[in-house]
Design a protein around this motif. Structure first.
Motif, PDB file in Angstrom:
ATOM      1  N   THR A   3       8.294  -5.488  -1.405  1.00 51.58           N
ATOM      2  CA  THR A   3       7.332  -5.962  -2.397  1.00 51.58           C
ATOM      3  C   THR A   3       6.023  -5.174  -2.346  1.00 51.58           C
ATOM      4  N   LEU A   4       5.759  -4.513  -1.191  1.00 57.01           N
ATOM      5  CA  LEU A   4       4.544  -3.695  -1.105  1.00 57.01           C
ATOM      6  C   LEU A   4       4.640  -2.532  -2.089  1.00 57.01           C
ATOM      7  N   GLU A   5       5.851  -1.985  -2.231  1.00 54.31           N
ATOM      8  CA  GLU A   5       6.054  -0.895  -3.186  1.00 54.31           C
ATOM      9  C   GLU A   5       5.847  -1.412  -4.611  1.00 54.31           C
ATOM     10  N   GLN A   6       6.322  -2.630  -4.844  1.00 48.38           N
ATOM     11  CA  GLN A   6       6.128  -3.230  -6.167  1.00 48.38           C
ATOM     12  C   GLN A   6       4.631  -3.411  -6.438  1.00 48.38           C
ATOM     13  N   LEU A   7       3.883  -3.815  -5.398  1.00 52.16           N
ATOM     14  CA  LEU A   7       2.429  -3.966  -5.554  1.00 52.16           C
ATOM     15  C   LEU A   7       1.789  -2.624  -5.877  1.00 52.16           C
ATOM     16  N   ALA A   8       2.324  -1.556  -5.232  1.00 50.78           N
ATOM     17  CA  ALA A   8       1.760  -0.224  -5.456  1.00 50.78           C
ATOM     18  C   ALA A   8       1.946   0.226  -6.900  1.00 50.78           C
ATOM     19  N   VAL A   9       3.017  -0.252  -7.525  1.00 49.42           N
ATOM     20  CA  VAL A   9       3.286   0.154  -8.908  1.00 49.42           C
ATOM     21  C   VAL A   9       2.473  -0.680  -9.893  1.00 49.42           C
ATOM     22  N   MET A  10       2.061  -1.864  -9.450  1.00 50.28           N
ATOM     23  CA  MET A  10       1.277  -2.718 -10.355  1.00 50.28           C
ATOM     24  C   MET A  10      -0.131  -2.149 -10.544  1.00 50.28           C
ATOM     25  N   PRO A  11      -0.776  -2.469 -11.652  1.00 42.31           N
ATOM     26  CA  PRO A  11      -2.108  -1.902 -11.899  1.00 42.31           C
ATOM     27  C   PRO A  11      -3.202  -2.620 -11.106  1.00 42.31           C
ATOM     28  N   LEU A  12      -2.982  -2.777  -9.812  1.00 40.82           N
ATOM     29  CA  LEU A  12      -3.970  -3.450  -8.960  1.00 40.82           C
ATOM     30  C   LEU A  12      -4.691  -2.386  -8.143  1.00 40.82           C
ATOM     31  N   ARG A  13      -6.007  -2.600  -7.944  1.00 42.24           N
ATOM     32  CA  ARG A  13      -6.738  -1.660  -7.101  1.00 42.24           C
ATOM     33  C   ARG A  13      -6.381  -1.928  -5.646  1.00 42.24           C
ATOM     34  N   PRO A  14      -6.264  -0.884  -4.825  1.00 40.96           N
ATOM     35  CA  PRO A  14      -5.928  -1.111  -3.411  1.00 40.96           C
ATOM     36  C   PRO A  14      -6.844  -2.120  -2.740  1.00 40.96           C
ATOM     37  N   ARG A  15      -8.149  -2.075  -3.077  1.00 42.01           N
ATOM     38  CA  ARG A  15      -9.059  -3.005  -2.401  1.00 42.01           C
ATOM     39  C   ARG A  15      -8.790  -4.449  -2.842  1.00 42.01           C
ATOM     40  N   ASP A  16      -8.336  -4.616  -4.098  1.00 46.32           N
ATOM     41  CA  ASP A  16      -7.988  -5.976  -4.550  1.00 46.32           C
ATOM     42  C   ASP A  16      -6.782  -6.502  -3.781  1.00 46.32           C
ATOM     43  N   VAL A  17      -5.797  -5.615  -3.602  1.00 47.60           N
ATOM     44  CA  VAL A  17      -4.599  -6.020  -2.854  1.00 47.60           C
ATOM     45  C   VAL A  17      -4.988  -6.340  -1.416  1.00 47.60           C
ATOM     46  N   PHE A  18      -5.804  -5.465  -0.819  1.00 48.76           N
ATOM     47  CA  PHE A  18      -6.237  -5.642   0.574  1.00 48.76           C
ATOM     48  C   PHE A  18      -6.981  -6.962   0.745  1.00 48.76           C
ATOM     49  N   LEU A  19      -7.985  -7.164  -0.114  1.00 44.97           N
ATOM     50  CA  LEU A  19      -8.795  -8.385   0.030  1.00 44.97           C
ATOM     51  C   LEU A  19      -7.996  -9.630  -0.347  1.00 44.97           C
ATOM     52  N   MET A  50      -8.389  -0.068   5.627  1.00 44.34           N
ATOM     53  CA  MET A  50      -8.424   0.132   4.166  1.00 44.34           C
ATOM     54  C   MET A  50      -7.846   1.495   3.798  1.00 44.34           C
ATOM     55  N   LEU A  51      -8.227   2.514   4.592  1.00 49.78           N
ATOM     56  CA  LEU A  51      -7.745   3.865   4.296  1.00 49.78           C
ATOM     57  C   LEU A  51      -6.228   3.940   4.457  1.00 49.78           C
ATOM     58  N   ARG A  52      -5.725   3.302   5.534  1.00 51.80           N
ATOM     59  CA  ARG A  52      -4.269   3.291   5.761  1.00 51.80           C
ATOM     60  C   ARG A  52      -3.563   2.555   4.625  1.00 51.80           C
ATOM     61  N   PHE A  53      -4.138   1.440   4.237  1.00 53.11           N
ATOM     62  CA  PHE A  53      -3.557   0.612   3.187  1.00 53.11           C
ATOM     63  C   PHE A  53      -3.578   1.368   1.858  1.00 53.11           C
ATOM     64  N   ARG A  54      -4.696   2.010   1.620  1.00 50.45           N
ATOM     65  CA  ARG A  54      -4.870   2.760   0.374  1.00 50.45           C
ATOM     66  C   ARG A  54      -3.908   3.952   0.322  1.00 50.45           C
ATOM     67  N   ALA A  55      -3.684   4.563   1.498  1.00 45.94           N
ATOM     68  CA  ALA A  55      -2.790   5.720   1.550  1.00 45.94           C
ATOM     69  C   ALA A  55      -1.396   5.330   1.070  1.00 45.94           C
ATOM     70  N   PHE A  56      -1.011   4.091   1.315  1.00 44.32           N
ATOM     71  CA  PHE A  56       0.304   3.661   0.853  1.00 44.32           C
ATOM     72  C   PHE A  56       0.273   3.310  -0.627  1.00 44.32           C
ATOM     73  N   LEU A  57      -0.745   2.539  -1.009  1.00 43.04           N
ATOM     74  CA  LEU A  57      -0.781   2.062  -2.402  1.00 43.04           C
ATOM     75  C   LEU A  57      -1.198   3.151  -3.378  1.00 43.04           C
ATOM     76  N   ALA A  58      -2.091   4.023  -2.951  1.00 42.30           N
ATOM     77  CA  ALA A  58      -2.512   5.140  -3.804  1.00 42.30           C
ATOM     78  C   ALA A  58      -2.531   6.366  -2.918  1.00 42.30           C
ATOM     79  N   PRO A  59      -1.429   7.115  -2.888  1.00 43.49           N
ATOM     80  CA  PRO A  59      -1.260   8.159  -1.883  1.00 43.49           C
ATOM     81  C   PRO A  59      -2.388   9.179  -1.858  1.00 43.49           C
ATOM     82  N   GLN A  60      -2.647   9.680  -0.644  1.00 43.62           N
ATOM     83  CA  GLN A  60      -3.678  10.701  -0.482  1.00 43.62           C
ATOM     84  C   GLN A  60      -3.291  11.909  -1.310  1.00 43.62           C
ATOM     85  N   GLY A  61      -4.262  12.528  -1.866  1.00 46.78           N
ATOM     86  CA  GLY A  61      -3.952  13.715  -2.662  1.00 46.78           C
ATOM     87  C   GLY A  61      -3.680  13.382  -4.108  1.00 46.78           C
TER      88      GLY A  61
END
Lengths: 353, 283
Positions: free
Chosen positions: A168-184, A324-335
Motif C-alpha cells: 500500500t506504500l507504493e499505492q500511496l506513492a502513486v496518489m497525488p499526496l505530498r510526502p510530508r502529508d503522508v509522513f505527518l 523525512m528524507l528516507r520517506f520522501r526518497a521512496f514516495l518521490a524518488p531522488q533525482g
C-alpha cells in the motif's frame, strides 16, 4: 532432524540482521551489565553554602566531592540549586547549624548520600522533592518516557513497514499526496495515542501512587512533544530500512534496550564509567527522563531544563529530517526533479514524446 | 490524432552492472488499450514504475500528460498494482473512501461490475472480489490513464470477463489503458501490444502485426510422449495442445527429419500469439 538443523543454519547465515543481533546483543548486554549496571554511587557532587561553607567543605568525607563553595548563599539558594539539578546534595553551613539537603528525585544518589552522612554522624539531613525516597516516585516519570518510546518507535515502525509489506506504500506513492502529508498523516495518530498514554500514566502515577507533580504541565507536555518527535522519527527510520515487521521489531529492540538501560532510568548515570555514560548522553530517553523527573518531582521550570530541551530538539530535528528524507526518497524518488528538468530540456529541444 | 497520455523515449535502467531496461520506447494515447507483454524479469514492472515516476530511469525521457511524472500528473492516473494495494484491515467502503479523499474527493459512478460488499474487510474478500475492489479504487476518480499490472491474475474466467468488459469500456470512453498480462487471450483484447524480452523491446503492434506470417509445425501422432522425446533429442522444443504437438519456428523439414520412422504426421499452421511470444522471448 539433521536436515532441519542444516536448513536452520543456512537460513540463519543468510539472515544477516538476526545474525548481527545474536552477536551484538550479548556484547551489548555484557557491556551494560558489566560496566553500567550498578546502583553503587561512588562519587557525589556537593555544593556547600553559608557563612561556614569553607570550613565545613574541608571536613566532608568520601564519596562527597565539593564542586562549589558559596559563602554568600543561603538555604533558599541551596534549594534552588537542587531544584535546578545543579547538584544532588547541598550542605547549608549557617551560623547556627549545618543542614544537608538531598535531592530525592535522584534516588540512588540520595540513598548513598544519606548512608554516608549517617556514618559520618551528620547532624541534620533533609530530603527534598521525594522525602520518603520512594521508588515509585522516581520510576513513574521515567516509565512515562518508556511508554512514549514504545509507542513511538515500535508501534510506528510496525505501522509503516506493514504498508510497505502489503504494497500500500507504493499505492500511496502513486496518489497525488505530498510526502510530508503522508509522513505527518502516518505519525499523527500514533502521536495522539502516545499523548493519551502519557496522560493516563501521569494521572495514574499521581492519583494511585501519590507521585508528586510540582511543576508545570505545559513544560512536561512540551518535553513530551519533542521526545515523541524523536521516537516517531526513529520509528519511521527503522521502517525505512526494514523489509518486514520481524526486521522492524529487531531494530526497534536494538534501539529500545540501550535507552532503557543507559538513560539513567534504572541505573544512575552517575554510577556508570565515563566510557559507557557518553552513550547515555546520545539517547533521547536520557533527556526526557531528566525533564519528567525535573518537572514532576522538583518542579523545575523551563529555564533550568534548557539543556535537555536543547538536546531533545537537536536530536528531534536530526532524526525527523533524516526520516523525512528516507520517506520522501521512496514516495518521490531522488533525482525526480533532475529528471523533470531533463524532460523539460528535452521538450524544449523538440524531443519526443 | 489522439492525445499522447504517457510516453517513454529511449528509457534505460540499470541496477549496478545489470541492465533491466535498454532503450525502450512506449506510448499510450487517449482511447487506446495497450498491452505490455514479457516473461517474468523482462522489465515490465520496472517500466511501469518509471512511467509512474516511482523510479528515475538511468537514461531516457518520460512524459505523463505532457510533463515529467509529477504529483499532479499522478493525480490523473488509476493504478492497480500486482499486489492490489488494498488495506486489508479496512472494509471495502473504507478503502474506497480513503482513495476518494486522497484524490481530492472526486467520485465517479462505479460500473455495476465493480460492486463489492461495502462492509466486509478487504482482507476477508475472496481474491476475485479483492481485484474488483482494487479496480473500483482505481476507477473511483475517473482517471485519464489506467495502469494495470496483471489485473486479472488469479481471477476465475467469469470475473475476468467482467473486468475486461470494464477495461474495454473505459478505453472506449476515451481513457488510455496500459495493462500487463501473462494471458495471451487477454492480450488479444488490446489495441496494440508491446513485447519486452530481457529489458529490450522486441515487437510492437496489433496481435496480427506481431504474428505476421509466423508459422508453427503441427505434429499429429498416436504416441505424443515418444514424439516429444524424439523432438527434444533433436534440439526442438514442442508444446502439447490437445493431443498434438506444436513446434514453434516453422522448420518443417527439420521436424520431419527428426520424426522419420515414428509414424507422426507433420504439417504447417499459422502461429498463435502465444507461440509467437514464445518464439520472440526465447530467441
Amino acid at each position: 532432524m539433521w536436515a532441519m538443523i542444516v536448513k536452520e543454519f543456512r537460513q540463519m547465515r543468510r539472515d544477516r540482521r538476526t545474525l548481527a543481533m545474536m552477536i551484538v546483543m550479548p556484547v551489548l548486554l555484557l557491556i551494560v551489565f558489566g560496566y553500567a549496571a550498578s546502583f553503587d554511587v561512588t562519587s557525589i557532587p556537593v555544593r556547600v553554602v553559608g557563612v561556614h561553607a569553607a570550613e565545613v567543605a574541608g571536613r566532608l568525607p568520601a564519596p562527597f566531592e565539593v564542586t562549589a563553595i558559596a559563602s554568600a548563599e543561603d538555604r533558599s539558594d541551596a534549594t534552588r540549586a537542587l531544584r535546578d539539578g545543579v547538584v544532588p546534595v547541598v550542605v547549608v553551613a549557617d551560623a547556627d547549624a549545618v543542614t544537608v539537603l538531598l535531592d530525592g528525585s535522584e534516588l540512588f544518589t540520595a540513598n548513598a548520600a544519606r548512608a554516608a552522612l549517617a556514618r559520618a554522624g551528620a547532624p541534620q539531613v533533609e530530603v527534598l522533592f521525594n522525602p520518603d525516597l520512594r521508588t515509585s516516585a522516581v520510576m513513574v516519570p521515567g516509565l512515562a518516557g518508556m511508554i512514549l518510546l514504545f509507542v513511538g518507535t515500535v508501534i510506528t515502525s510496525l505501522g509503516v513497514v506493514r504498508e510497505r509489506q502489503t504494497g500500500t506504500l507504493e499505492q500511496l506513492a502513486v496518489m497525488p499526496l505530498r510526502p510530508r502529508d503522508v509522513f505527518l498523516g502516518k505519525i499523527a495518530p500514533y502521536f495522539l495515542v502516545a499523548a493519551l498514554d502519557l496522560t493516563v500514566v501521569v494521572a495514574a502515577g499521581t492519583l494511585l501512587f501519590g507521585v508528586p507533580f510540582h511543576g508545570s504541565l505545559l513544560v512536561l507536555a512540551l518535553g513530551a512533544v519533542l521526545f515523541l518527535f524523536v521516537t516517531l522519527g526513529t520509528g519511521v527510520l527503522i521502517s525505512s530500512v526494514s523489509q518486514n515487521q520481524g526486521q522492524a521489531i529487531q531494530l526497534a529492540m536494538m534501539t529500545l534496550l540501550p535507552q532503557v538501560l543507559l538513560s539513567g532510568l534504572i541505573f544512575p548515570l552517575r554510577s556508570m564509567p565515563l566510557g559507557v555514560r557518553w552513550i547515555g548522553y546520545l539517547l533521547p530517553l536520557t533527556y526526557f527522563t531528566q525533564i519528567s523527573r525535573g518537572v514532576m518531582l522538583r518542579g523545575a521550570p523551563l529555564t533550568t531544563l534548557w539543556q535537555p530541551f536543547l538536546y531533545l530538539t537537536l536530536l528531534g530535528v536530526a532524526v525527523v529530517t533524516f526520516a523525512m528524507l528516507r520517506f520522501r526518497a521512496f514516495l518521490a524518488p531522488q533525482g525526480a526533479r533532475r529528471a523533470r528538468r531533463r524532460g523539460v530540456l528535452a521538450l524544449a529541444a523538440g524531443s519526443k514524446p | 490524432m489522439s492525445e499522447v497520455l504517457a510516453g517513454c523515449l529511449g528509457v534505460s535502467h540499470r541496477y549496478g552492472d545489470s541492465t533491466v531496461l535498454d532503450a525502450v520506447d512506449l506510448q499510450v494515447s487517449a482511447g487506446e488499450l495497450v498491452g505490455l507483454l514479457g516473461a517474468n524479469g523482462a522489465g515490465k514492472t520496472t517500466l511501469i514504475r518509471i512511467l509512474l515516476g516511482l523510479l528515475v530511469p538511468s537514461s531516457g525521457h518520460v512524459r505523463l500528460f505532457g510533463e515529467a511524472p509529477s504529483r499532479r500528473a499522478r493525480g490523473r492516473i488509476g493504478y492497480v498494482p500486482q499486489g492490489l494495494g488494498l488495506y486489508e484491515d479496512l472494509t471495502a467502503a473504507e478503502n474506497l473512501e480513503f482513495t476518494r479523499a486522497a484524490f481530492g474527493g472526486r467520485w465517479a459512478v462505479q460500473p455495476a461490475a465493480l460492486t463489492v460488499p461495502p462492509d466486509v474487510l478487504a482482507g476477508r474478500l475472496p481474491l476475485g472480489l479483492q481485484r474488483r475492489l482494487a479496480f473500483a479504487a482505481a476507477f473511483a476518480h475517473s482517471p485519464g490513464l489506467y495502469v494495470l499490472d496483471e489485473p486479472t491474475s488469479g481471477v476465475d474466467a467469469l470475473a475476468r470477463t467482467h473486468l475486461w468488459d470494464v477495461i474495454r469500456g473505459v478505453a472506449d470512453s476515451g481513457a488510455g489503458v496500459l495493462v500487463t498480462t501473462h494471458s495471451m487471450e487477454e492480450a488479444e483484447e488490446c489495441d496494440r501490444l508491446v513485447m519486452l524480452t530481457a529489458g529490450r523491446l522486441v515487437a510492437e503492434g496489433t496481435a496480427a502485426d506481431i504474428i505476421g506470417d509466423s508459422e508453427v509445425v503441427t505434429v499429429a501422432c498416436a504416441d505424443w510422449p515418444r514424439a516429444l522425446a524424439v523432438l527434444e533429442n533433436a534440439g526442438l522444443r514442442a508444446a502439447l495442445v490437445g493431443r498434438s504437438l506444436r513446434v514453434p519456428g516453422g522448420d518443417l523439414v527439420r521436424v520431419r527429419a527428426a520424426l522419420a520412422g515414428t509414424g507422426a504426421i507433420a504439417g504447417l499452421a499459422r502461429a498463435t500469439l502465444e507461440e509467437r511470444f514464445v518464439e520472440l522471448t526465447t530467441g
